[in-house]
Design a protein around this motif. Structure first.
Motif, mmCIF file in Angstrom:
data_model
loop_
_atom_site.group_PDB
_atom_site.id
_atom_site.type_symbol
_atom_site.label_atom_id
_atom_site.label_comp_id
_atom_site.label_asym_id
_atom_site.label_seq_id
_atom_site.Cartn_x
_atom_site.Cartn_y
_atom_site.Cartn_z
ATOM 1 N N LEU A 159 0.791 -1.263 -0.079
ATOM 2 C CA LEU A 159 -0.068 0.020 0.039
ATOM 3 C C LEU A 159 0.850 1.344 0.054
ATOM 4 O O LEU A 159 0.688 2.122 -0.681
ATOM 5 C CB LEU A 159 -1.019 0.164 1.332
ATOM 6 C CG LEU A 159 -2.172 -1.046 1.103
ATOM 7 C CD1 LEU A 159 -2.672 -1.047 2.697
ATOM 8 C CD2 LEU A 159 -3.003 -0.494 -0.073
ATOM 9 N N ALA A 160 1.892 0.968 0.888
ATOM 10 C CA ALA A 160 2.947 2.463 0.923
ATOM 11 C C ALA A 160 3.580 2.706 -0.466
ATOM 12 O O ALA A 160 3.809 3.632 -0.685
ATOM 13 C CB ALA A 160 3.958 2.333 1.968
ATOM 14 N N ALA A 161 3.605 1.548 -1.324
ATOM 15 C CA ALA A 161 4.460 1.627 -2.463
ATOM 16 C C ALA A 161 3.830 1.980 -3.780
ATOM 17 O O ALA A 161 3.982 2.241 -4.692
ATOM 18 C CB ALA A 161 5.598 0.368 -2.585
ATOM 19 N N CYS A 162 2.347 1.551 -3.718
ATOM 20 C CA CYS A 162 1.470 1.366 -4.708
ATOM 21 C C CYS A 162 0.278 2.614 -4.536
ATOM 22 O O CYS A 162 0.034 3.111 -3.773
ATOM 23 C CB CYS A 162 1.005 0.293 -4.976
ATOM 24 S SG CYS A 162 2.109 -0.848 -5.327
ATOM 25 N N ASP A 163 -0.118 3.117 -5.932
ATOM 26 C CA ASP A 163 -1.304 3.966 -6.039
ATOM 27 C C ASP A 163 -2.602 3.110 -5.776
ATOM 28 O O ASP A 163 -2.562 2.013 -6.325
ATOM 29 C CB ASP A 163 -1.154 4.373 -7.314
ATOM 30 C CG ASP A 163 -2.641 5.207 -7.758
ATOM 31 O OD1 ASP A 163 -2.708 6.201 -6.916
ATOM 32 O OD2 ASP A 163 -3.319 4.864 -8.501
ATOM 33 N N ALA A 164 -3.229 3.604 -4.876
ATOM 34 C CA ALA A 164 -4.388 2.653 -4.481
ATOM 35 C C ALA A 164 -5.472 2.572 -5.826
ATOM 36 O O ALA A 164 -6.192 1.394 -5.803
ATOM 37 C CB ALA A 164 -4.995 3.450 -3.184
ATOM 38 N N LEU A 165 -5.543 3.555 -6.344
ATOM 39 C CA LEU A 165 -6.438 3.428 -7.577
ATOM 40 C C LEU A 165 -6.036 2.419 -8.606
ATOM 41 O O LEU A 165 -6.840 1.726 -9.161
ATOM 42 C CB LEU A 165 -6.807 4.804 -8.301
ATOM 43 C CG LEU A 165 -7.935 4.683 -9.303
ATOM 44 C CD1 LEU A 165 -9.238 4.303 -9.168
ATOM 45 C CD2 LEU A 165 -7.830 6.052 -10.177
ATOM 46 N N THR A 166 -4.871 2.718 -9.068
ATOM 47 C CA THR A 166 -4.494 1.930 -10.323
ATOM 48 C C THR A 166 -3.630 0.517 -10.028
ATOM 49 O O THR A 166 -3.612 -0.447 -10.885
ATOM 50 C CB THR A 166 -3.643 2.601 -11.317
ATOM 51 O OG1 THR A 166 -2.480 3.250 -10.667
ATOM 52 C CG2 THR A 166 -4.423 3.749 -11.791
ATOM 53 N N GLY A 167 -2.954 0.585 -8.881
ATOM 54 C CA GLY A 167 -2.178 -0.506 -8.335
ATOM 55 C C GLY A 167 -0.595 -0.356 -9.061
ATOM 56 O O GLY A 167 0.333 -1.073 -8.807
ATOM 57 N N LEU A 168 -0.527 0.857 -9.672
ATOM 58 C CA LEU A 168 0.865 1.148 -10.145
ATOM 59 C C LEU A 168 1.685 1.449 -8.955
ATOM 60 O O LEU A 168 1.368 2.075 -7.923
ATOM 61 C CB LEU A 168 0.668 2.288 -11.331
ATOM 62 C CG LEU A 168 0.036 1.911 -12.475
ATOM 63 C CD1 LEU A 168 -0.018 3.016 -13.469
ATOM 64 C CD2 LEU A 168 0.269 0.677 -13.172
ATOM 65 N N SER A 169 3.010 1.894 -9.158
ATOM 66 C CA SER A 169 3.882 2.521 -8.396
ATOM 67 C C SER A 169 3.523 3.683 -8.205
ATOM 68 O O SER A 169 2.992 4.471 -9.090
ATOM 69 C CB SER A 169 5.401 2.231 -8.765
ATOM 70 O OG SER A 169 5.801 1.093 -8.936
ATOM 71 N N ASN A 170 3.631 4.276 -6.931
ATOM 72 C CA ASN A 170 3.255 5.660 -6.685
ATOM 73 C C ASN A 170 4.519 6.601 -6.680
ATOM 74 O O ASN A 170 5.784 6.114 -7.207
ATOM 75 C CB ASN A 170 2.768 5.830 -5.204
ATOM 76 C CG ASN A 170 3.724 5.267 -4.147
ATOM 77 O OD1 ASN A 170 4.760 5.341 -4.508
ATOM 78 N ND2 ASN A 170 2.979 5.068 -2.918
#
Length: 353
Positions: A159-170
């Motif tokens: 969760l900390a590493a990914c964008d919540a909407l798309t699942g891509l890296s943030n």
């Protein structure tokens, strides 16, 4: 009192003090010559029941332990083991299962003559086994809790590493991984390309269809970016809002431009379902591309900024457009050269192309 009687009393006292119950089997006749009376009394049977109804001792063993006991006896009888040792459960008269252990040995044996008696002791180990079971259960629960905690930690890291909407890296993960990739490709002497992708007129989608429809558009473009990336090689991230970044290690500028053009046409050709009634929208993207051919000492942030400037030029060119930082810099140099020497028109045209 004779010496034999004294020795017998001494033995009985020692056995009682140690909590041991002596038993003996005649291996020639197969009869029980001394029963583990103390054990059976402890299990709740009367002396009369011990004498008359407990000839089939194996009938008291727990079904899961019987084969183990029989195997232990057989191993000792055949000389595989020097002693007979075994732990097992016996059924008390109340129906409860109680843990015991046996230790025994064949007596009267010689080198070439089999023994005639199997003598041993039985002792209660129920408290120890229950404590072992409690400890095993606690350890099992700890392992399960640790596994669950590890899963939760992994999920939190995700969760900390990914964008919540798309699942891509943030964005934070992108900058960390991009900096490492910049260093790695620089050490290997490989090119490093990067694309900044922005959805054109995204606010109009939100205004016309609502934010849920906008989220579906963002997810659709995210999937289009993922579909053109290499698993475990490229970095695909949501940079913020309707903007994405794709990091392409080992990809030169021409290849990056072809990939960007493929992404641009793929998005523009795709209809995105935006509501439950089947309504669809079509969006386009503008893309800026930048390439480092020597990343030694280069900053990943600088690479992102360079691609971002190319994106700005793509939007200025009318959107639904791909612009390369390398091409733009070449054009700028050519234009400067034209101003210095207006007669070199053909040369400047070659640089631009």
């Amino acid at each position: 009192m004779g010496e034999a009687d004294l020795n017998r009393e001494r033995l009985e006292l020692a056995l009682e003090a140690a909590g041991l119950d002596l038993w003996e089997n005649d291996l020639v006749t197969g009869t029980v010559t001394r029963k583990a009376t103390k054990t059976f009394l402890e299990l709740g049977f009367t002396e009369e029941e011990i004498v008359s109804g407990l000839q089939d001792v194996y009938g008291l063993f727990h079904p899961d332990d019987l084969a183990t006991v029989q195997s232990a006896v057989s191993d000792h009888m055949s000389g595989v083991t020097p002693q007979y040792r075994c732990e097992f459960r016996l059924r008390a008269k109340s129906g409860e299962w109680v843990w015991y252990a046996n230790y025994g040995r064949i007596m009267d044996g010689h080198t070439d003559t089999p023994g005639k008696r199997l003598i041993g002791v039985t002792f209660n180990i129920d408290d120890r086994k229950r404590k072992e079971d409690e400890i095993a259960q606690i350890n099992r629960q700890l392992r399960e809790q640790n596994a669950l905690l590890q899963e939760l930690n992994t999920a939190l890291e995700q969760l900390a590493a990914c964008d919540a909407l798309t699942g891509l890296s943030n964005r934070r993960t992108l900058m960390e991984m991009g900096a490492r990739e910049c260093l790695s490709t620089g050490q290997l002497g490989q090119p490093l390309s990067l694309m900044v992708v922005d959805i054109d007129h995204f606010k109009a989608v939100n205004d016309a269809w609502g934010h849920l429809a906008g989220d579906r558009v963002i997810c659709a473009v995210a999937q289009a970016c993922l579909a053109r990336s290499r698993t475990a090689v490229d970095i695909v991230a949501r940079f913020g809002g309707e903007e994405f970044v794709i990091v392409l290690p080992g990809i030169d500028a021409p290849s990056a431009m072809r990939l960007a053009e493929s992404l641009r046409t793929g998005v523009s050709d795709h209809n995105v379902l935006v509501d439950g009634d089947g309504a669809c929208v079509t969006v386009t993207v503008s893309i800026g591309v930048a390439t480092l051919y020597d990343a030694r000492g280069a900053s990943f942030e600088e690479l992102v900024n360079t691609a971002d400037k190319a994106l700005y030029r793509a939007k200025q060119a009318g959107r639904n457009n791909v612009q390369s930082a390398v091409a733009a810099e070449s054009a700028a140099r050519a234009e400067a050269h034209m101003l210095l020497d207006p007669g070199q028109t053909q040369g400047s045209s070659a640089l631009t192309n």
